[in-house]
Design a protein around this motif. Structure first.
Motif, PDB file in Angstrom:
ATOM      1  N   ASN A   1     -10.647  -1.632  -1.370  1.00 21.43           N
ATOM      2  CA  ASN A   1     -10.179  -0.328  -1.871  1.00 21.43           C
ATOM      3  C   ASN A   1     -11.312   0.626  -2.264  1.00 21.43           C
ATOM      4  O   ASN A   1     -11.228   1.812  -2.026  1.00 21.43           O
ATOM      5  CB  ASN A   1      -9.275  -0.511  -3.091  1.00 21.43           C
ATOM      6  CG  ASN A   1      -7.887  -0.957  -2.701  1.00 21.43           C
ATOM      7  OD1 ASN A   1      -7.754  -1.796  -1.805  1.00 21.43           O
ATOM      8  ND2 ASN A   1      -6.863  -0.424  -3.339  1.00 21.43           N
ATOM      9  N   LYS A   2     -12.352   0.061  -2.871  1.00 21.65           N
ATOM     10  CA  LYS A   2     -13.408   0.929  -3.392  1.00 21.65           C
ATOM     11  C   LYS A   2     -14.644   0.965  -2.502  1.00 21.65           C
ATOM     12  O   LYS A   2     -15.651   1.587  -2.846  1.00 21.65           O
ATOM     13  CB  LYS A   2     -13.798   0.466  -4.798  1.00 21.65           C
ATOM     14  CG  LYS A   2     -12.638   0.485  -5.796  1.00 21.65           C
ATOM     15  CD  LYS A   2     -13.027   1.181  -7.068  1.00 21.65           C
ATOM     16  CE  LYS A   2     -11.901   1.754  -7.876  1.00 21.65           C
ATOM     17  NZ  LYS A   2     -10.548   1.333  -7.630  1.00 21.65           N
TER      18      LYS A   2
ATOM     19  N   THR B   1      -8.051   7.731   0.108  1.00 22.54           N
ATOM     20  CA  THR B   1      -7.886   6.780  -1.001  1.00 22.54           C
ATOM     21  C   THR B   1      -6.477   6.189  -0.980  1.00 22.54           C
ATOM     22  O   THR B   1      -5.542   6.786  -0.447  1.00 22.54           O
ATOM     23  CB  THR B   1      -8.099   7.470  -2.359  1.00 22.54           C
ATOM     24  OG1 THR B   1      -7.169   8.560  -2.428  1.00 22.54           O
ATOM     25  CG2 THR B   1      -9.525   7.985  -2.497  1.00 22.54           C
ATOM     26  N   VAL B   2      -6.342   5.023  -1.589  1.00 25.29           N
ATOM     27  CA  VAL B   2      -5.055   4.350  -1.690  1.00 25.29           C
ATOM     28  C   VAL B   2      -4.477   4.695  -3.063  1.00 25.29           C
ATOM     29  O   VAL B   2      -5.149   4.551  -4.070  1.00 25.29           O
ATOM     30  CB  VAL B   2      -5.274   2.823  -1.563  1.00 25.29           C
ATOM     31  CG1 VAL B   2      -3.997   2.057  -1.824  1.00 25.29           C
ATOM     32  CG2 VAL B   2      -5.839   2.494  -0.192  1.00 25.29           C
TER      33      VAL B   2
ATOM     34  N   VAL C   1       0.828  -1.205   0.000  1.00 30.23           N
ATOM     35  CA  VAL C   1       0.000   0.000   0.000  1.00 30.23           C
ATOM     36  C   VAL C   1       0.868   1.263   0.000  1.00 30.23           C
ATOM     37  O   VAL C   1       1.795   1.382   0.807  1.00 30.23           O
ATOM     38  CB  VAL C   1      -0.951  -0.009   1.214  1.00 30.23           C
ATOM     39  CG1 VAL C   1      -1.642   1.335   1.364  1.00 30.23           C
ATOM     40  CG2 VAL C   1      -1.977  -1.134   1.074  1.00 30.23           C
TER      41      VAL C   1
ATOM     42  N   GLU D   1      -3.319  -2.748  -2.376  1.00 30.93           N
ATOM     43  CA  GLU D   1      -4.652  -3.258  -2.044  1.00 30.93           C
ATOM     44  C   GLU D   1      -4.838  -3.405  -0.539  1.00 30.93           C
ATOM     45  O   GLU D   1      -3.909  -3.759   0.177  1.00 30.93           O
ATOM     46  CB  GLU D   1      -4.857  -4.632  -2.688  1.00 30.93           C
ATOM     47  CG  GLU D   1      -4.856  -4.584  -4.199  1.00 30.93           C
ATOM     48  CD  GLU D   1      -4.978  -5.974  -4.824  1.00 30.93           C
ATOM     49  OE1 GLU D   1      -4.971  -6.982  -4.075  1.00 30.93           O
ATOM     50  OE2 GLU D   1      -5.066  -6.041  -6.063  1.00 30.93           O
TER      51      GLU D   1
END
Ligand code: ATP
Ligand code: MG
Length: 351
Positions: free
Chosen positions: A68-69, A54-55, A9, A59
């Motif tokens: 993630n989403k 957010t990244v 990440v 993951e």
């Protein structure tokens, strides 16, 4: 209950790297502590796990779901912040109950769950007060109860004790430890207080400037620091670190000479040892230097001396007495010493 997995990440804002390549598996039920100095990326890491940030790359997995989403509310994680974030107009009871209302948990369950959470953090006597009529420690416990009441898959706690005074910190710390023992919920806990980290953690992640420096149990981190950053960060006082030269198994620098190392190690090395592992010697010790300061701690006497340009601490017996400026000898045998590469800072294994 949930296992949390961070796969390489990264968080970047333009060219600035907040978190660099964080890669770690956190097993179900673990109490993991993120430890590091201000600005090292602890909060950013937590916010990415919670879904508040957010990244950039990599993951995040909760159990067998890549999240993630996923919206924060769909991640089933409770976060406790340094600022309690309580609703001033609601009573303690209503504050604790709030997440149940938001999540549309059946009403008939509310009372039972609020009372159980309040009991765990010893708030049953305060349920009808408003936050303004509580002490800092009590407010912090309301925030904890509000996190517990949801029975989430995981807890994220970002410096939850930093607003409390020293004594309250110790008792609330014990309460958090007990809570984890009871609930066994996977917990990630952020602190820059290394004593908090050592006492609470199953494993500690030491970070610096966005980069993970070492992951290990408190004992591993304390006994075998991976590099000079970890060595200099963990322990109170931190490990003494002295730059010098190694030749023919002898480390030397100004006011210090330690023999008995593996002869294959040579060149510029940094020698480390902990204050409590060294001792005052009558004579012929590895260090000989004038006393720079002397502090009576009650259970011991802490002496500091200047060795190879660094102030070095040595823990002596509680009845040890001397004057500033007296030259004394200290025994620092090779067996208590750690060695690090002076250029990279990396630990050098000695056998
Ligand atoms: N929105 C942002 N934009 C740009 N840089 C940011 C942003 N948020 C955080 N940073 C930077 O990222 C780095 C990591 O910040 P973070 O809040 O994760 O640190 P921390 O380890 O929690 O520190 P502290 O112990 O002070 O809370 C800091 O240098 C910070 O200035
Ligand atoms: Mg922070």
């Amino acid at each position: 209950m949930a296992q949390i997995r961070l796969k390489n990440v990264c968080k970047r804002w333009g060219s600035f790297v907040g978190v660099d390549n964080f890669d770690l598996e956190i097993p179900d039920r673990e109490f993991l502590v993120l430890l590091g100095p201000s600005g090292c990326g602890k909060t950013t890491t937590m916010r990415m796990i919670a879904g508040l940030e957010t990244v950039t790359e990599g993951e995040i997995w909760l159990g067998d779901r890549m999240v993630n989403k996923l919206e924060p509310k769909d991640r089933d994680i409770s976060m406790v912040f340094q600022s309690y974030g309580l609703y001033p107009n609601m009573t303690v009871y209503e504050n604790i109950r709030f997440p149940l209302r938001v999540r549309r948990i059946p009403k008939e369950e509310h009372d039972k769950r609020v009372m159980r959470a309040a009991e765990m953090v010893e708030l049953t006597d305060f349920l009808h007060r408003r936050p303004a009529a509580l002490s800092g420690g009590q407010r912090q416990r309301v925030a904890l109860a509000r996190a517990i009441v949801r029975e989430p898959n995981a807890f994220l706690m970002d410096e939850p004790l930093s607003n409390l005074d020293a004594k309250l910190r110790v008792s609330t710390r014990a309460q958090i430890k007990n809570l984890h023992h009871t609930l066994k919920t996977t917990t990630i806990y952020v602190t820059h207080d290394q004593i908090e980290a050592m006492t609470l953690a199953d494993r500690v992640v030491v970070m610096n400037k966005g980069v993970v420096q070492q992951v290990g149990t408190p004992t591993e981190i304390y006994d075998t620091p991976a590099n000079t950053f970890v060595a200099g960060f963990i322990g109170s006082p931190a490990m003494n670190l002295i730059a010098g030269t190694m030749k023919d198994g002898v480390f030397s620098g100004q006011n210090i000479s330690v023999s008995g190392f593996n002869k294959s190690i040579a060149g510029e090395v940094t020698l480390g040892f902990r204050a409590e592992d060294a001792n005052v010697a009558t004579e012929g010790g590895e260090i000989s230097a004038p006393i720079y300061s002397i502090e009576l701690l009650g259970e011991a006497t802490m002496i500091s001396m200047r060795v190879a340009g660094e102030l070095v601490s040595i823990k002596a017996a509680k009845d040890f007495r001397a004057e500033i400026g007296d030259t004394i000898s200290a025994s620092v045998p090779a067996g208590i010493c750690h060695l690090f590469d002076s250029k990279t800072g990396a630990r050098i294994e000695q056998d």
